[in-house]
Structures are given as structure tokens and as C-alpha cells.
Design a protein around this motif. Structure first.
Motif, PDB file in Angstrom:
ATOM      1  N   ALA A 268       0.913  -1.081   0.118  1.00 40.15           N
ATOM      2  CA  ALA A 268      -0.036   0.076   0.010  1.00 40.15           C
ATOM      3  C   ALA A 268       1.196   1.057  -0.014  1.00 40.15           C
ATOM      4  CB  ALA A 268      -1.173   0.071   1.150  1.00 40.15           C
ATOM      5  N   SER A 269       0.306   2.411  -0.208  1.00 36.52           N
ATOM      6  CA  SER A 269       0.999   3.724  -0.511  1.00 36.52           C
ATOM      7  C   SER A 269       1.386   4.034   0.960  1.00 36.52           C
ATOM      8  CB  SER A 269       0.265   4.740  -1.109  1.00 36.52           C
ATOM      9  OG  SER A 269       0.935   5.932  -1.130  1.00 36.52           O
ATOM     10  N   MET A 270       2.514   4.210   1.418  1.00 36.71           N
ATOM     11  CA  MET A 270       3.025   4.461   2.964  1.00 36.71           C
ATOM     12  C   MET A 270       4.080   5.511   2.928  1.00 36.71           C
ATOM     13  SD  MET A 270       4.519   0.613   3.680  1.00 36.71           S
ATOM     14  CE  MET A 270       3.236  -0.182   3.004  1.00 36.71           C
ATOM     15  N   PRO A 271       4.568   5.836   4.049  1.00 30.78           N
ATOM     16  CA  PRO A 271       5.731   6.479   4.100  1.00 30.78           C
ATOM     17  C   PRO A 271       7.076   5.701   3.727  1.00 30.78           C
ATOM     18  CG  PRO A 271       4.352   7.129   6.053  1.00 30.78           C
ATOM     19  CD  PRO A 271       3.617   5.906   5.400  1.00 30.78           C
ATOM     20  N   LEU A 272       7.752   6.142   3.270  1.00 35.12           N
ATOM     21  CA  LEU A 272       8.894   5.528   2.598  1.00 35.12           C
ATOM     22  C   LEU A 272       9.784   4.828   3.584  1.00 35.12           C
ATOM     23  CD1 LEU A 272       9.920   4.818  -0.298  1.00 35.12           C
ATOM     24  CD2 LEU A 272      11.551   6.798   0.078  1.00 35.12           C
ATOM     25  N   PRO A 273      10.093   5.208   4.909  1.00 39.60           N
ATOM     26  CA  PRO A 273      10.815   4.565   5.764  1.00 39.60           C
ATOM     27  C   PRO A 273      10.239   3.344   6.227  1.00 39.60           C
ATOM     28  CG  PRO A 273      10.923   6.690   6.115  1.00 39.60           C
ATOM     29  CD  PRO A 273       9.921   6.797   5.215  1.00 39.60           C
ATOM     30  N   TYR A 274       8.784   3.283   6.491  1.00 40.17           N
ATOM     31  CA  TYR A 274       7.952   2.228   6.526  1.00 40.17           C
ATOM     32  C   TYR A 274       8.270   1.081   5.537  1.00 40.17           C
ATOM     33  CZ  TYR A 274       3.929  -0.365   8.540  1.00 40.17           C
ATOM     34  OH  TYR A 274       3.156  -1.387   9.199  1.00 40.17           O
ATOM     35  N   LEU A 275       8.158   1.658   4.399  1.00 36.94           N
ATOM     36  CA  LEU A 275       8.137   0.463   3.361  1.00 36.94           C
ATOM     37  C   LEU A 275       9.573  -0.176   3.285  1.00 36.94           C
ATOM     38  CD1 LEU A 275       7.553  -0.561   0.338  1.00 36.94           C
ATOM     39  CD2 LEU A 275       8.329   1.622  -0.474  1.00 36.94           C
ATOM     40  N   GLU A 276      10.490   0.668   3.550  1.00 33.59           N
ATOM     41  CA  GLU A 276      11.969   0.001   3.249  1.00 33.59           C
ATOM     42  C   GLU A 276      12.068  -1.000   4.605  1.00 33.59           C
ATOM     43  OE1 GLU A 276      14.105   3.634   3.348  1.00 33.59           O
ATOM     44  OE2 GLU A 276      13.967   4.032   1.073  1.00 33.59           O
ATOM     45  N   GLY A 277      11.614  -0.621   5.473  1.00 37.97           N
ATOM     46  CA  GLY A 277      11.834  -1.618   6.681  1.00 37.97           C
ATOM     47  C   GLY A 277      11.131  -2.900   6.344  1.00 37.97           C
ATOM     48  N   LEU A 278       9.674  -2.743   6.226  1.00 33.45           N
ATOM     49  CA  LEU A 278       9.067  -4.141   5.708  1.00 33.45           C
ATOM     50  C   LEU A 278       9.496  -5.001   4.595  1.00 33.45           C
ATOM     51  CD1 LEU A 278       5.247  -2.609   6.102  1.00 33.45           C
ATOM     52  CD2 LEU A 278       6.387  -4.275   7.513  1.00 33.45           C
ATOM     53  N   TRP A 279      10.007  -4.299   3.384  1.00 37.13           N
ATOM     54  CA  TRP A 279      10.605  -4.839   2.148  1.00 37.13           C
ATOM     55  C   TRP A 279      11.911  -5.689   2.685  1.00 37.13           C
ATOM     56  CZ3 TRP A 279       8.807  -7.134  -1.474  1.00 37.13           C
ATOM     57  CH2 TRP A 279       9.194  -7.184  -2.670  1.00 37.13           C
ATOM     58  N   ALA A 280      12.728  -4.880   3.437  1.00 34.02           N
ATOM     59  CA  ALA A 280      14.008  -5.592   3.878  1.00 34.02           C
ATOM     60  C   ALA A 280      13.479  -7.139   4.541  1.00 34.02           C
ATOM     61  CB  ALA A 280      14.539  -4.753   4.855  1.00 34.02           C
ATOM     62  N   VAL A 281      12.416  -7.117   5.084  1.00 35.63           N
ATOM     63  CA  VAL A 281      12.122  -8.807   5.590  1.00 35.63           C
ATOM     64  C   VAL A 281      11.907  -9.590   4.606  1.00 35.63           C
ATOM     65  CG1 VAL A 281      10.495  -9.740   6.936  1.00 35.63           C
ATOM     66  CG2 VAL A 281      11.043  -7.504   7.703  1.00 35.63           C
ATOM     67  N   ALA A 282      11.044  -9.057   3.540  1.00 32.07           N
ATOM     68  CA  ALA A 282      11.050  -9.893   2.386  1.00 32.07           C
ATOM     69  C   ALA A 282      12.174 -10.134   1.707  1.00 32.07           C
ATOM     70  CB  ALA A 282      10.010  -9.441   1.158  1.00 32.07           C
ATOM     71  N   VAL A 283      12.961  -9.309   1.490  1.00 34.65           N
ATOM     72  CA  VAL A 283      14.188  -9.702   0.696  1.00 34.65           C
ATOM     73  C   VAL A 283      15.097 -10.568   1.599  1.00 34.65           C
ATOM     74  CG1 VAL A 283      16.536  -8.494   0.037  1.00 34.65           C
ATOM     75  CG2 VAL A 283      14.205  -7.295  -0.211  1.00 34.65           C
ATOM     76  N   GLU A 284      15.199 -10.394   2.897  1.00 35.05           N
ATOM     77  CA  GLU A 284      15.909 -11.240   3.641  1.00 35.05           C
ATOM     78  C   GLU A 284      15.451 -12.902   3.658  1.00 35.05           C
ATOM     79  OE1 GLU A 284      16.222  -9.550   7.197  1.00 35.05           O
ATOM     80  OE2 GLU A 284      17.658  -7.892   6.514  1.00 35.05           O
ATOM     81  N   ALA A 285      14.146 -12.914   3.754  1.00 43.84           N
ATOM     82  CA  ALA A 285      13.230 -14.292   3.701  1.00 43.84           C
ATOM     83  C   ALA A 285      13.726 -15.014   2.303  1.00 43.84           C
ATOM     84  CB  ALA A 285      11.963 -14.060   3.861  1.00 43.84           C
ATOM     85  N   ALA A 286      13.706 -14.003   1.152  1.00 46.86           N
ATOM     86  CA  ALA A 286      13.809 -14.775   0.009  1.00 46.86           C
ATOM     87  C   ALA A 286      15.062 -15.422  -0.238  1.00 46.86           C
ATOM     88  CB  ALA A 286      13.672 -13.619  -1.165  1.00 46.86           C
ATOM     89  N   GLU A 287      15.907 -14.511   0.347  1.00 44.91           N
ATOM     90  CA  GLU A 287      17.711 -14.827   0.309  1.00 44.91           C
ATOM     91  C   GLU A 287      17.892 -16.039   0.975  1.00 44.91           C
ATOM     92  OE1 GLU A 287      19.303 -11.403   1.439  1.00 44.91           O
ATOM     93  OE2 GLU A 287      19.421 -10.569  -0.684  1.00 44.91           O
ATOM     94  N   ARG A 288      17.215 -16.479   2.167  1.00 42.32           N
ATOM     95  CA  ARG A 288      17.396 -17.650   3.161  1.00 42.32           C
ATOM     96  C   ARG A 288      16.767 -18.650   2.319  1.00 42.32           C
ATOM     97  NH1 ARG A 288      15.941 -14.065   7.189  1.00 42.32           N
ATOM     98  NH2 ARG A 288      13.806 -14.849   7.031  1.00 42.32           N
ATOM     99  N   ALA A 289      15.745 -18.493   1.492  1.00 38.18           N
ATOM    100  CA  ALA A 289      14.728 -19.499   0.883  1.00 38.18           C
ATOM    101  C   ALA A 289      15.683 -20.190  -0.507  1.00 38.18           C
ATOM    102  CB  ALA A 289      13.460 -19.327   0.538  1.00 38.18           C
ATOM    103  N   GLY A 290      16.664 -19.292  -0.855  1.00 35.76           N
ATOM    104  CA  GLY A 290      17.547 -19.741  -1.927  1.00 35.76           C
ATOM    105  C   GLY A 290      16.562 -19.060  -3.227  1.00 35.76           C
TER     106      GLY A 290
END
Length: 307
Positions: A204-226
Motif C-alpha cells: 500500500a502507499s505508505m511513508p517511505l521509511p516504513y516501506l523500506e523496513g518491511l521490504w527488507a524482511v521479504a528480501v532477507e526471507a527470499a535470500e534465505r529460501a534460495g
């Protein structure tokens, strides 16, 4: 940037014939996608968890079924992708959900994006007879059943909640090995699930710092899953309150002029695969007003980037 709009389905737009004509008109504007949302009811008392703490907008009380509305959109259009942002995945058994989504993929000739979420309203879960507790685990097994139905022949699944005996379940979706699955959510567990097993995030549209923090979680999870995080899509929904005069910059993630809102969306979209979803059903009251405003967003988002 890809540009999508809501399928007209709420309030004054909750009419199948009107929705079909508007979907065709939105496609003619050149947008890339059309998306349905999912509501069962609008409590008269302010529901727990609603943003702002007040009552829900009255027009959410009048709504078309999201899957049937998507079928209307599929028959009224030829090119645009068709998705759900989001479909509350737990209100029907996953085998039944798989059958409906497969049928939609066939009706749309392979244009379906399956967008699933958990929802946020306890009252809807109670009315649907589905437990509020354990939603995350229920979604995980729902995804397991969908994968079994779409990827396997014969189909078999044995889980904590559902059992599918070895069976033939046909037809399969037109898109192989399955339609893209995008997941909604705004908590670390939700973003971890996106990175681990989805094709993208319904954001959703949100303040950028909040977006970046959430997206980092997905990126790290994807990398852990190969998995390659660069392959994950992001679709940013905005339900804007469109104003004539400019508003304070702190508000532009949800209200402001067309240009202010579009400027914020451009900042959020950091990759060519990112997409915006503009839902105009709460800020317009007629098909003409809706389509005129959609045209204004298209012109702003596809024109030269302002200095």
C-alpha cells in the motif's frame, strides 16, 4: 511503472453492467491491470482495527462478490491483467477456492493474478464461521492446497486442517505451472511469507521509511529460501482522497492533488516491475467522475516526470 485501477464494485458502482462498461473504458485508457477487493459486511459500530478508529465508509456496505466481479471484468476486457487486492483467502475451503480461481484464469485466457490476504476484521471472520486465531497457519496450508491442485496430477494433500484424497482435479489453469500468487500484509511474518513462497507483495502507499523496513524482511526471507528477491513483484495500492489544493507533504501517501499523490507513487516504485493500484471508489460518485479521474492519473503517471 505499471498502472492499475480498481474494478468498480462498491457503493454506486456495485452494478455488474455498469462495472463491465467501466472496465472496458479503463482498459481503453491504456492501464495495465484491474483489481477487485473483498468485503463481507460493514458493521454499524466501528470495527476493531479499522484505520482512523471510526466507522467504515458507508459504501463498503454495498458490494459485489470479488470473484464474480472479476469474471465480469474478464469478459469485458481483452488485454489487462486481472487480480485481487486482496481476496480474503480463508473464508472458503482451499479446494473450492482453487476451482474458482482456475475457472477465472480460463475465462480471462491466462490473465489472472491471485492476490491473497488474511483480512483484518474480526467481525467478518465471525460471520463467515472461520476462526480468527491461527490465521497464518491456515493461510500456509491454503497455499499448500492451491499448489497441490495446480501443480500435481493426481492431486493429494494431507494436512492439519484439510485432506484431499488422491484425486483427479481438472482442468488446470491456463498459466503454468500456476497463476502468479501475491500476498498482502504489513507485519514482519507477512513479509517473511512473501519472500519465502509468493511471487510478490500486495503493498500500500505508505511513508517511505516504513516501506523500506518491511521490504527488507521479504528480501532477507527470499535470500534465505534460495530465491532471487529481484523476481518479486510489488503492487502499491492507494485509496486516495483527491484534493484540489496541495496538502502537507506528510499526508501525500493517502491524500493530496493528483500530482502530489503520483509524485509519492513514483518515489515508492523503485523497479520497472513495480505497479500502482489506484482505487477511486471512495473519492468519486459516478462513472464519469471515476473515469475522468482515472484519465488524470494515467496522464500524470505516464507523462514526463516533473522537475
Amino acid at each position: 511503472m505499471r498502472i492499475g485501477f480498481s474494478v468498480p464494485q462498491f457503493g454506486p458502482f456495485a452494478d455488474p453492467g455498469r462495472s463491465a462498461a467501466m472496465c472496458a473504458a479503463l482498459e481503453a485508457l491504456g492501464c495495465h491491470s484491474l483489481w477487485v477487493a473483498d468485503r463481507l459486511l460493514a458493521p454499524l459500530a466501528a470495527p476493531d482495527g479499522y484505520l482512523g478508529g471510526g466507522p467504515m465508509p458507508v459504501r463498503y456496505a454495498t458490494h459485489l462478490d470479488p470473484l464474480l466481479a472479476l469474471g465480469v471484468a474478464a469478459t469485458a476486457t481483452e488485454r489487462v491483467r486481472l487480480g485481487s487486492s486482496t481476496l480474503n483467502a480463508l473464508w472458503q475451503p482451499p479446494l473450492v477456492l482453487a476451482r474458482a480461481l482456475t475457472t477465472l484464469d480460463l475465462i480471462s485466457r491466462g490473465r489472472l493474478d491471485v492476490g491473497l490476504g488474511l483480512g483484518w476484521m474480526r467481525e467478518e471472520y465471525e460471520a463467515a464461521g472461520v476462526p480468527w486465531q491461527g490465521r497464518g497457519a491456515r493461510l500456509e496450508e491454503t497455499l499448500d492446497v492451491l499448489d497441490a491442485v495446480w501443480r500435481s496430477d493426481p492431486v493429494v494433500h494431507t494436512g492439519r486442517l484439510w485432506t484431499v484424497p488422491e484425486s483427479t482435479v481438472l482442468p488446470k489453469p491456463l498459466q503454468g505451472p500456476r497463476p502468479p500468487v501475491l500476498l498482502g500484509g504489513f507485519t514482519p511474518p507477512a513479509l517473511e511469507r512473501v519472500g519465502r513462497r509468493a511471487d510478490g507483495w500486495l503493498a500500500a502507499s505508505m511513508p517511505l521509511p516504513y516501506l523500506e523496513g518491511l521490504w527488507a524482511v521479504a528480501v532477507e526471507a527470499a535470500e534465505r529460501a534460495g530465491r532471487d528477491p529481484a523476481g518479486l513483484r510489488r503492487v502499491f495500492r492507494v485509496n486516495p482522497e483527491v484534493t484540489v489544493a496541495e496538502v502537507d507533504p506528510s499526508e501525500v501517501h493517502h491524500r493530496g492533488t493528483v500530482r502530489q499523490i503520483c509524485d509519492h507513487l513514483r518515489v515508492m516504485c523503485g523497479a520497472g516491475s513495480d505497479e500502482v493500484l489506484v482505487d477511486l471508489q471512495l473519492t468519486t460518485d459516478s462513472p464519469g467522475e471515476f473515469l475522468d479521474l482515472a484519465a488524470a492519473f494515467m496522464a500524470e503517471l505516464t507523462g514526463p516526470v516533473p522537475n
